[in-house]
Write an enzyme that holds these catalytic residues in place. Structure first.
Site, short mmCIF file in Angstrom:
data_model
loop_
_atom_site.label_atom_id
_atom_site.label_comp_id
_atom_site.label_asym_id
_atom_site.label_seq_id
_atom_site.Cartn_x
_atom_site.Cartn_y
_atom_site.Cartn_z
N ARG A 36 0.79 -1.24 0.00
CA ARG A 36 0.00 0.00 0.00
C ARG A 36 0.82 1.28 0.00
O ARG A 36 0.26 2.37 -0.04
CB ARG A 36 -0.98 0.00 1.18
CG ARG A 36 -2.12 -0.96 0.93
CD ARG A 36 -3.09 -1.08 2.06
NE ARG A 36 -4.01 -2.16 1.77
CZ ARG A 36 -3.77 -3.43 2.00
NH1 ARG A 36 -2.66 -3.79 2.59
NH2 ARG A 36 -4.65 -4.36 1.67
N HIS A 68 3.94 -10.26 -6.51
CA HIS A 68 3.02 -9.35 -7.18
C HIS A 68 3.46 -7.92 -6.90
O HIS A 68 3.88 -7.60 -5.80
CB HIS A 68 1.60 -9.58 -6.66
CG HIS A 68 0.53 -8.99 -7.51
ND1 HIS A 68 0.35 -7.63 -7.64
CD2 HIS A 68 -0.42 -9.56 -8.30
CE1 HIS A 68 -0.67 -7.40 -8.46
NE2 HIS A 68 -1.16 -8.55 -8.88
N TYR A 71 0.34 -1.97 -5.08
CA TYR A 71 -0.87 -1.40 -5.70
C TYR A 71 -0.69 -0.04 -6.36
O TYR A 71 -1.37 0.28 -7.33
CB TYR A 71 -1.96 -1.25 -4.64
CG TYR A 71 -2.42 -2.53 -4.02
CD1 TYR A 71 -2.81 -3.62 -4.82
CD2 TYR A 71 -2.48 -2.69 -2.64
CE1 TYR A 71 -3.23 -4.80 -4.25
CE2 TYR A 71 -2.91 -3.88 -2.06
CZ TYR A 71 -3.29 -4.93 -2.87
OH TYR A 71 -3.71 -6.10 -2.31
N HIS A 108 0.27 -5.42 -13.11
CA HIS A 108 -0.87 -4.92 -13.88
C HIS A 108 -0.32 -3.93 -14.90
O HIS A 108 0.80 -3.44 -14.76
CB HIS A 108 -1.86 -4.23 -12.96
CG HIS A 108 -2.49 -5.16 -11.97
ND1 HIS A 108 -3.36 -4.76 -11.02
CD2 HIS A 108 -2.34 -6.50 -11.78
CE1 HIS A 108 -3.75 -5.80 -10.29
NE2 HIS A 108 -3.13 -6.86 -10.72
N GLU A 143 -0.27 -9.23 -16.34
CA GLU A 143 -1.53 -9.86 -15.95
C GLU A 143 -2.70 -9.24 -16.71
O GLU A 143 -2.82 -8.01 -16.78
CB GLU A 143 -1.75 -9.70 -14.43
CG GLU A 143 -3.06 -10.33 -13.97
CD GLU A 143 -3.27 -10.29 -12.46
OE1 GLU A 143 -2.48 -9.62 -11.76
OE2 GLU A 143 -4.24 -10.91 -11.99
N ASP A 177 -5.49 -14.30 -15.16
CA ASP A 177 -6.40 -14.27 -14.01
C ASP A 177 -7.80 -14.65 -14.49
O ASP A 177 -8.37 -13.99 -15.35
CB ASP A 177 -6.39 -12.87 -13.38
CG ASP A 177 -7.16 -12.80 -12.08
OD1 ASP A 177 -8.36 -13.17 -12.08
OD2 ASP A 177 -6.59 -12.37 -11.06
N HIS A 180 -10.55 -11.95 -13.82
CA HIS A 180 -10.40 -10.82 -14.72
C HIS A 180 -10.85 -11.17 -16.14
O HIS A 180 -11.50 -10.37 -16.80
CB HIS A 180 -8.94 -10.34 -14.75
CG HIS A 180 -8.45 -9.86 -13.42
ND1 HIS A 180 -7.15 -9.49 -13.19
CD2 HIS A 180 -9.09 -9.68 -12.22
CE1 HIS A 180 -7.00 -9.10 -11.94
NE2 HIS A 180 -8.16 -9.22 -11.33
N HIS A 214 -3.74 -17.20 -12.09
CA HIS A 214 -4.48 -16.76 -10.90
C HIS A 214 -5.87 -17.38 -10.96
O HIS A 214 -6.65 -17.04 -11.85
CB HIS A 214 -4.60 -15.24 -10.86
CG HIS A 214 -3.35 -14.56 -10.40
ND1 HIS A 214 -3.18 -13.19 -10.49
CD2 HIS A 214 -2.25 -15.04 -9.79
CE1 HIS A 214 -2.00 -12.88 -9.97
NE2 HIS A 214 -1.41 -13.98 -9.56
N ASP A 227 -13.90 -5.96 -10.72
CA ASP A 227 -12.79 -6.76 -10.21
C ASP A 227 -13.06 -7.19 -8.77
O ASP A 227 -12.51 -6.63 -7.84
CB ASP A 227 -11.49 -5.94 -10.30
CG ASP A 227 -10.27 -6.77 -9.92
OD1 ASP A 227 -10.42 -7.99 -9.73
OD2 ASP A 227 -9.18 -6.19 -9.80
N HIS A 229 -12.98 -10.73 -6.65
CA HIS A 229 -12.70 -12.16 -6.65
C HIS A 229 -13.67 -12.87 -5.70
O HIS A 229 -14.14 -12.27 -4.74
CB HIS A 229 -11.27 -12.41 -6.16
CG HIS A 229 -10.23 -11.72 -6.99
ND1 HIS A 229 -8.88 -11.86 -6.78
CD2 HIS A 229 -10.33 -10.88 -8.05
CE1 HIS A 229 -8.21 -11.14 -7.65
NE2 HIS A 229 -9.07 -10.53 -8.43
N GLU A 259 -6.26 -16.07 -5.25
CA GLU A 259 -6.31 -14.75 -4.62
C GLU A 259 -7.75 -14.53 -4.17
O GLU A 259 -8.39 -13.55 -4.52
CB GLU A 259 -5.92 -13.65 -5.63
CG GLU A 259 -4.53 -13.78 -6.21
CD GLU A 259 -4.30 -12.77 -7.34
OE1 GLU A 259 -5.09 -12.73 -8.31
OE2 GLU A 259 -3.33 -12.02 -7.25
ZN ZN Z 1 -8.26 -8.82 -9.42
MN MN Z 2 -4.82 -11.66 -10.19
MN MN Z 3 -3.16 -8.79 -9.88
#
Ligand code: ZN
Ligand code: MN
Ligand code: MN
Length: 279
Positions: A36, A68, A71, A108, A143, A177, A180, A214, A227, A229, A259
């Site tokens: 974060r 990963h 963010y 991403h 991704e 993913d 996604h 993913h 988005d 999950h 995830e």
């Molecule tokens: Zn996602």
């Molecule tokens: Mn993912």
């Molecule tokens: Mn991701």
């Protein structure tokens, strides 16, 4: 089958391996740092050593681990300082993965923030190419995204076009993913849908470039671009689709990473267990 979930590094980075083992994971994903913020605490030699030793002791192949990106970075950003910070953060993560022996870094593709896809992709390719100059064996995995407004990389054709611009090729791969893809309009609900979707993916991106999957069910409907999950088999992709994906990917020995959310319905222990049972 190589399967597991995203695990916490809370305490020290080697704790990730303990968390993976507790959840009976044979593959796992981490953030190498707090996801974060912009600043990363430097990796400590002792922690790196412990991380590697724990993998060895528990027979987890480093090629079944991935990291990963945090963010905040936006690799398609039109804001000059934001873009520079994002690329630096990518470079830093490639270096951190290298130190940890983690071969794959999932990223991403970012948002062009309304400045148009072509301009966004141009910036993205430039940044990725710069990060690929880092001299180690870490591969950057693009991704596919959920297709939110202004985002880059939800369409397989576009993802493929971006991928083909990246050099050197050995520094790049792709992470698929399922949530996604589904919310971007690629159906995965039946075995037939799964075959069809991966055929399209293969045509534009190439299955040989797929290094991590993913596995997430989706809270949203097909094509809704949301988005969110969901627990394996309980979302809008559902059990049949999840089974078909697991079978197809497990056969190719590609690590499968969950995830999924942790809530009153299920936790990650439970989702990993159920995904294994479905296989
Ligand atoms: Zn996602
Ligand atoms: Mn993912
Ligand atoms: Mn991701």
């Amino acid at each position: 089958m190589l399967i597991g979930c995203h695990v916490s590094i809370s305490g020290s980075i080697d704790k990730a391996v303990n968390n993976a083992i507790e959840r009976k994971c044979s593959a796992f994903q981490i953030f190498t740092r707090n996801p974060r913020g912009w600043k990363a605490k430097e990796l400590i030699d002792e922690d790196i050593k412990n991380f590697k030793n724990k993998l060895k002791e528990n027979n987890i192949d480093r090629f079944s681990t991935c990291a990963h990106m945090p963010y905040l970075p936006n690799l398609s950003s039109p804001k000059e300082d934001g873009l520079e910070k994002s690329v630096n953060s990518l470079i830093e993560e490639v270096e951190r993965c290298g130190k940890l022996g983690i071969p794959y870094l999932v990223t991403h593709l970012g948002s062009h923030l309304g400045t148009g896809e072509d301009a966004g992709i141009k910036r993205l390719v430039k940044g990725l190419t710069k990060a690929a100059q880092v001299k180690n064996d870490v591969m950057i995995l693009l991704e596919n995204t959920a297709g939110q407004k202004n985002s880059v990389g939800s369409d397989f054709k576009q993802l493929g076009e971006i991928f083909k611009q990246l050099k050197p090729v050995k520094k790049f791969g792709v992470c698929f993913d399922t949530c996604h893809a589904f919310v971007s309009g690629y159906d995965l609900r039946t075995e037939k849908d799964v075959k069809e979707t991966f055929k399209t993916f293969d045509k534009y991106v190439g299955m040989e470039n797929l290094k991590i999957l993913h596995l997430n069910d989706a809270k949203g409907e097909l094509g809704c671009n949301l988005d969110r999950h969901y627990h394996i088999g309980l979302g809008n992709i559902g059990k049949e689709g999840m089974i078909a994906v697991i079978k197809l990917i497990a056969k190719k020995k590609i690590p499968i990473i969950l995830e999924t959310p942790i809530d009153d319905i299920r936790d990650d222990f439970e989702n990993v267990k159920i995904a294994k049972e479905l296989a």
